[in-house]
Each structure stands twice: as structure tokens, then as C-alpha cells.
Design a protein around this motif. Structure first.
Motif, PDB file in Angstrom:
ATOM      1  N   ALA A 149      45.063  28.307  50.105  1.00  0.00           N
ATOM      2  CA  ALA A 149      45.815  28.911  49.009  1.00  0.00           C
ATOM      3  C   ALA A 149      46.305  27.877  48.001  1.00  0.00           C
ATOM      4  CB  ALA A 149      47.002  29.694  49.559  1.00  0.00           C
ATOM      5  N   GLY A 150      46.118  26.581  48.302  1.00  0.00           N
ATOM      6  CA  GLY A 150      46.482  25.542  47.347  1.00  0.00           C
ATOM      7  C   GLY A 150      47.731  24.768  47.675  1.00  0.00           C
ATOM      8  N   ASN A 151      48.305  24.972  48.866  1.00  0.00           N
ATOM      9  CA  ASN A 151      49.511  24.266  49.277  1.00  0.00           C
ATOM     10  C   ASN A 151      49.180  22.967  49.995  1.00  0.00           C
ATOM     11  OD1 ASN A 151      51.673  26.550  48.902  1.00  0.00           O
ATOM     12  ND2 ASN A 151      49.990  27.515  50.020  1.00  0.00           N
ATOM     13  N   ALA A 152      50.152  22.073  50.053  1.00  0.00           N
ATOM     14  CA  ALA A 152      50.146  20.986  51.027  1.00  0.00           C
ATOM     15  C   ALA A 152      50.896  21.475  52.265  1.00  0.00           C
ATOM     16  CB  ALA A 152      50.809  19.748  50.461  1.00  0.00           C
ATOM     17  N   VAL A 153      50.658  20.821  53.408  1.00  0.00           N
ATOM     18  CA  VAL A 153      51.218  21.289  54.681  1.00  0.00           C
ATOM     19  C   VAL A 153      51.793  20.119  55.462  1.00  0.00           C
ATOM     20  CG1 VAL A 153      50.667  22.338  56.907  1.00  0.00           C
ATOM     21  CG2 VAL A 153      49.639  23.258  54.832  1.00  0.00           C
ATOM     22  N   VAL A 154      52.945  20.348  56.081  1.00  0.00           N
ATOM     23  CA  VAL A 154      53.510  19.420  57.065  1.00  0.00           C
ATOM     24  C   VAL A 154      53.599  20.184  58.386  1.00  0.00           C
ATOM     25  CG1 VAL A 154      55.456  17.989  57.750  1.00  0.00           C
ATOM     26  CG2 VAL A 154      54.833  18.165  55.328  1.00  0.00           C
ATOM     27  N   LEU A 155      52.856  19.725  59.374  1.00  0.00           N
ATOM     28  CA  LEU A 155      52.820  20.374  60.687  1.00  0.00           C
ATOM     29  C   LEU A 155      53.672  19.607  61.683  1.00  0.00           C
ATOM     30  CD1 LEU A 155      51.620  22.238  62.955  1.00  0.00           C
ATOM     31  CD2 LEU A 155      49.724  20.600  63.107  1.00  0.00           C
ATOM     32  N   LYS A 156      54.546  20.350  62.395  1.00  0.00           N
ATOM     33  CA  LYS A 156      55.267  19.801  63.537  1.00  0.00           C
ATOM     34  C   LYS A 156      54.693  20.493  64.767  1.00  0.00           C
ATOM     35  CE  LYS A 156      58.226  20.418  66.257  1.00  0.00           C
ATOM     36  NZ  LYS A 156      58.193  20.411  67.764  1.00  0.00           N
ATOM     37  N   PRO A 157      53.756  19.830  65.494  1.00  0.00           N
ATOM     38  CA  PRO A 157      53.208  20.457  66.699  1.00  0.00           C
ATOM     39  C   PRO A 157      54.241  20.482  67.806  1.00  0.00           C
ATOM     40  CG  PRO A 157      52.404  18.217  66.507  1.00  0.00           C
ATOM     41  CD  PRO A 157      53.205  18.482  65.266  1.00  0.00           C
ATOM     42  N   SER A 158      53.966  21.257  68.838  1.00  0.00           N
ATOM     43  CA  SER A 158      54.845  21.262  70.000  1.00  0.00           C
ATOM     44  C   SER A 158      54.951  19.860  70.578  1.00  0.00           C
ATOM     45  CB  SER A 158      54.299  22.220  71.064  1.00  0.00           C
ATOM     46  OG  SER A 158      54.968  22.037  72.298  1.00  0.00           O
ATOM     47  N   GLU A 159      56.144  19.519  71.071  1.00  0.00           N
ATOM     48  CA  GLU A 159      56.331  18.231  71.718  1.00  0.00           C
ATOM     49  C   GLU A 159      55.494  18.095  72.982  1.00  0.00           C
ATOM     50  OE1 GLU A 159      60.086  20.727  72.688  1.00  0.00           O
ATOM     51  OE2 GLU A 159      58.536  20.565  71.142  1.00  0.00           O
ATOM     52  N   HIS A 160      54.957  19.207  73.487  1.00  0.00           N
ATOM     53  CA  HIS A 160      54.111  19.169  74.677  1.00  0.00           C
ATOM     54  C   HIS A 160      52.647  18.913  74.340  1.00  0.00           C
ATOM     55  CE1 HIS A 160      57.556  20.572  76.952  1.00  0.00           C
ATOM     56  NE2 HIS A 160      57.689  21.563  76.107  1.00  0.00           N
ATOM     57  N   THR A 161      52.273  19.061  73.069  1.00  0.00           N
ATOM     58  CA  THR A 161      50.878  18.841  72.659  1.00  0.00           C
ATOM     59  C   THR A 161      50.811  17.991  71.389  1.00  0.00           C
ATOM     60  OG1 THR A 161      50.914  20.964  71.467  1.00  0.00           O
ATOM     61  CG2 THR A 161      50.011  20.974  73.713  1.00  0.00           C
ATOM     62  N   PRO A 162      51.485  16.831  71.372  1.00  0.00           N
ATOM     63  CA  PRO A 162      51.491  16.025  70.146  1.00  0.00           C
ATOM     64  C   PRO A 162      50.130  15.427  69.815  1.00  0.00           C
ATOM     65  CG  PRO A 162      52.483  14.795  71.943  1.00  0.00           C
ATOM     66  CD  PRO A 162      52.255  16.191  72.454  1.00  0.00           C
ATOM     67  N   GLY A 163      49.355  15.076  70.846  1.00  0.00           N
ATOM     68  CA  GLY A 163      48.052  14.487  70.592  1.00  0.00           C
ATOM     69  C   GLY A 163      47.111  15.437  69.877  1.00  0.00           C
ATOM     70  N   THR A 164      47.218  16.719  70.198  1.00  0.00           N
ATOM     71  CA  THR A 164      46.386  17.717  69.520  1.00  0.00           C
ATOM     72  C   THR A 164      46.734  17.774  68.041  1.00  0.00           C
ATOM     73  OG1 THR A 164      46.203  19.006  71.555  1.00  0.00           O
ATOM     74  CG2 THR A 164      45.726  20.142  69.488  1.00  0.00           C
TER      75      THR A 164
END
Length: 482
Positions: A149-164
Motif C-alpha cells: 500500500a506504500g507504507n514503511a514498516v517497523v516489525l516487533k516480532p515475538s520475543e520467542h521468535t526473534p531470529g525469524t
């Protein structure tokens, strides 16, 4: 080094400042990159997102290994998750233009002198807080649609799956090195709270209702809009004329794949009295053929605390007079539930009926007919997904369920259809990911009118005359009377 090793908690790197500094820096970088990404247009962004999918596919073995290590999945569950994630990424990349581009709308008789258009403009920066149970498919349901849609994104993954989460950022950087619009910050709930307070333009959260309420509260002071995809207590209704064997297979798959750790998984089964005994005998038999374990049909429970919930629900149901027709308390052997647990005759006020179990436990209860099954399904505070098995009238029954998505004569199939929206109601949250609704969730509609010629009746001006108003009143009365 593995991705899990290098995915250090950035909230610790910022010392006394906590997570605010790391999250704030990521949001600033994303905001700086967003205008150029938006300027690319739908076609160019779509081409880059498809390139990202090709890079992820080429590096498939890496992410399968991460899902096995971090989330405890067996290879089959990991591949199924990735297939659905790639499907949605491709759909968003190819359909953002047709869905979001500017289009003309009718102006109507009163505004005939105006040309009217509507288009959907990106918000700017979207904050995404992802879960641990589907750490690729679920966050990408927001990330890929927001980027398309044209946005930038900041993802905070679960602390249990940070490597993913780190792997997703790494593959995006490889595929799209000229557009740094996808940032990842790791950390626990404090990092998620910091993201809510960081000034992002919208937050998309997936998780429990309790945490969802806290996300909503954190976003309230700044009136930051929120998309919440929360829990479920989804039910399968088996009608009198259902294909019982097919319904049994679907119930076991819907309830036990991914170790039952699916927000839209089947947790309750309401079976019409006419086929109840046959269904119960068959599911008890088939459940004994399914095993949980590293080399089993489904993997481990990702969190030790979730095993406690599973054990509590089983014990509570049995204490209230339920029967375990397959498995039981002895099936809970950390870190696994060694086989499906099927509970029959469970009171409707038991924890296993009212609360989300999030494990390979199925409640199978007898009902008079499919209509009663629908009524009991709808009595839940949740309203995420559901399923109906019936040879006749299945669609009618499905439409009567208070759920965001329903499968007829199957389960969970809606999760992998790119064009379908995904989301719930009640305690299951609000807003939608996936499909055209998912794209619009990450774009703000902008209405525009442009004057084409002088209006025949000039009433929206103080230069109007008495005759203009007489004619205008006559027009209002005539149109209002139709």
C-alpha cells in the motif's frame, strides 16, 4: 552464528534508556525512507515485493530450520505456514494497484458540475507486533499488505521468535537494497509498548485479548489507529447429513496441526445427535494414530506456560464430569502433548469450552441438530473463524455463525486464499488483514472533487439570488419525495 544468536534484544543495547531509543531510531529511519517507497507506485513496489518472495523461496531451508528451532514446528507445519505467507505476499504485490488506485465515482445530480474521485493513500509508517505461533505468516499478513500500500514498516516480532523476524528483514534487504522501508526491532512487551508510543501512524497487533487491550490503551493517548487480531474459540458444527469421516479428519487437523497453537484452529465440535456416536467412535480411533513430538505429526508447545493451560483445561473438564475418549492428563509430557486429547460431554461453563486452550485438545459435545450447534457456537465471546460440515444447507448454516471466516466441508481453508479478508469480532478483535480489505486497512481513503463547470444552480455561494433558492427548494422536494 544462527539468526537466533544474532537477534539480540535491542532494548538491552540502549542501556538506561530502555527500548525507546532503539524503537524510535527504527521509526525515524522508516519514516525517512517512506516517501521514496510511496513514489515508486504500485507496479514498481509490487515487482520488488515479488523479488523478496523469490529470495525467501531460495533461502527456504533457512527459515524452515528457524521455525523448527524457535517455534517447535515439524517440517510439514513450517512448509504449510510458508506456503500461505508466500501466497498472501504475491496477492498483495499484484493487487495493490487495482484495489487502491484512484477511481472515479458518480457525483450525483446536485453535484453534477464536479468530477469526484477516491483513492487510498498510505499512512506513512506502520508498526506491526507479531506473534510466536505463526511468526512468518501472521506478521506478513500485515507487513506485505502495508508495504504494498506504500507504507514503511517497523516489525516487533515475538520475543520467542526473534531470529525469524531478523530473517525476514535480512531477506528483504537482500531483495530490495535500495528501499530500506522494513525495519525490525526485537524485545519483549516493553519494546511493543515503545512501538505503540513511537509516533507510528498505525499499529497492527496479533496476540491475546488481554495484551490487545493493553496495546489499545497504549495507543489511545495519541489516537493512533489499531488493528487487533486476537484469540479465538472456533467451533466445527457437524450436521445430521454430514460426511462423518471427512468431518473427523477435518476436526483433528483443525484442532491439532501446529500443536493446536492456531488462533483460528478448531477447539469445539458440536455434533448433531443423529451422527454423534459414530463421530465420537471414529475420532477416538483416529486420534490414537496421531502423535506429537519432534518426529511426530505435530511439534512441541512453544511456551511452557501454554502446557499449564492445556493441563488445567483437561483437569477442569474431567472434574466436571467430562470423558476423555482419547488422551487425557497423561498426554501432557513437557514440552509436548503427545497425542490429541478428545473430551466428550464437557459442560458449557467449563474452561475448555469458554477459554482459548491453544493446544491439541478438542471438545466434542452432542447437540440436538445443527441449529443448536450454531447457537452454542455463537454463545462464545469470541468470533474469529469456524466450520460447518453438511451435505445440504452448509452455506446457510455458515452464514448464521458469528464469525469473520467460515469453511464449509473443510477447515482453515480461508487462511490461504489471498483475496479473502481475515479477522474477527467480539473478543477476537477488529480490523482485517488479507484481501482488498487488508490492503485498505493500511491506506487512508482520500476523497477529491474538482469543479468542471459552473453549476446550473449556484446555491453554495453568498452571491446566490432568490430565484436560485426557489428552484433549489423545488429540486430538493422533488428528489426527496422519490
Amino acid at each position: 552464528m544462527s539468526y537466533a544468536q544474532v537477534a539480540v534484544d535491542e532494548t538491552k543495547l540502549s542501556g538506561h534508556e530502555g527500548p525507546e531509543a532503539a524503537v524510535g531510531a527504527a521509526v525515524r529511519r522508516a519514516r525517512a525512507a517512506a516517501p521514496a517507497w510511496d513514489a515508486l507506485g504500485h507496479r514498481e513496489r509490487g515487482a520488488r515485493l515479488l523479488r523478496w518472495r523469490r529470495v525467501m523461496t531460495r533461502r527456504l531451508d533457512e527459515i524452515v530450520g528457524l521455525l523448527e528451532d524457535e517455534a517447535g514446528k515439524v517440517r510439514a507445519d513450517a512448509l504449510i505456514e510458508l506456503a500461505a505467507a508466500f501466497e498472501h505476499l504475491g496477492w498483495a504485490a499484484r493487487n495493490a494497484g487495482p484495489v487502491l488506485r484512484r477511481r472515479s465515482v458518480r457525483s450525483g445530480l446536485l453535484m453534477l458540475h464536479q468530477r469526484s474521485t477516491v483513492e487510498y493513500r498510505p499512512y506513512g509508517v506502520i508498526g506491526v507486533i507479531g506473534p510466536w505461533n505463526y511468526p512468518v505468516h501472521t506478521p506478513l499478513g500485515s507487513v506485505s499488505y502495508a508495504l504494498a500500500a506504500g507504507n514503511a514498516v517497523v516489525l516487533k516480532p515475538s520475543e520467542h521468535t526473534p531470529g525469524t523476524g531478523r530473517w525476514l528483514a535480512d531477506t528483504f534487504a537482500e531483495a530490495v537494497p535500495d528501499s530500506p522501508v522494513f525495519e525490525v526491532v526485537t524485545g519483549d512487551g516493553a519494546a511493543g509498548a515503545a512501538l505503540c508510543r513511537s509516533g507510528v501512524d498505525k499499529v497492527a497487533f496479533t496476540g491475546s485479548p488481554g495484551t490487545g487491550a493493553r496495546v489499545l490503551a497504549a495507543c489511545a493517548p495519541t489516537l493512533t489507529p489499531v488493528l487487533l487480531e486476537l484469540g479465538g474459540k472456533d467451533a466445527l458444527v457437524v450436521a445430521e447429513d454430514a460426511d462423518v469421516d471427512a468431518a473427523v479428519e477435518a476436526a483433528l487437523w483443525g484442532g491439532c496441526s501446529n500443536a493446536g497453537q492456531s488462533c483460528a484452529g478448531i477447539e469445539r465440535v458440536y455434533v448433531a445427535e443423529a451422527v454423534h456416536e459414530r463421530f465420537l467412535q471414529r475420532i477416538a480411533q483416529r486420534a490414537r494414530d496421531i502423535e506429537g513430538g519432534a518426529d511426530g505429526d505435530y511439534g512441541r508447545m512453544a511456551l511452557a506456560g501454554q502446557l499449564d493451560v492445556v493441563r488445567r483445561h483437561i483437569d477442569d473438564a474431567l472434574a466436571r464430569g467430562a470423558r476423555a475418549v482419547a488422551g487425557g492428563p497423561e498426554s501432557v509430557v513437557p514440552p509436548y502433548v503427545t497425542g490429541p486429547v478428545v473430551l466428550a460431554d464437557v459442560p458449557e461453563d467449563a474452561d475448555a469450552v469458554r477459554e482459548e486452550t491453544f493446544g491439541p485438545v478438542l471438545v466434542v459435545n452432542r447437540v440436538r441438530d445443527a441449529a443448536e450447534g450454531v447457537a452454542r457456537t455463537n454463545a462464545s465471546a469470541y468470533g474469529l473463524g469456524g466450520a460447518v460440515f453438511a451435505r445440504r444447507g452448509g452455506v446457510r448454516l455458515a452464514r448464521s455463525l458469528h464469525a469473520g471466516m467460515v469453511s464449509v466441508n473443510d477447515v482453515l481453508t480461508f487462511t490461504a486464499v489471498g483475496a479473502l479478508p481475515f479477522g474477527g469480532r467480539g473478543r477476537s478483535g477488529f480490523g482485517r488483514i488479507h484481501g482488498a480489505d487488508g490492503l485498505r486497512e493500511f491506506a487512508a481513503p482520500q476523497a477529491l472533487t474538482r469543479r468542471r463547470f459552473a453549476p446550473p444552480l449556484a446555491v453554495q455561494t453568498f452571491a446566490r439570488g432568490p430565484r436560485d433558492m426557489v428552484r433549489f427548494e423545488r429540486l430538493v422536494r422533488r428528489r426527496g419525495a422519490r
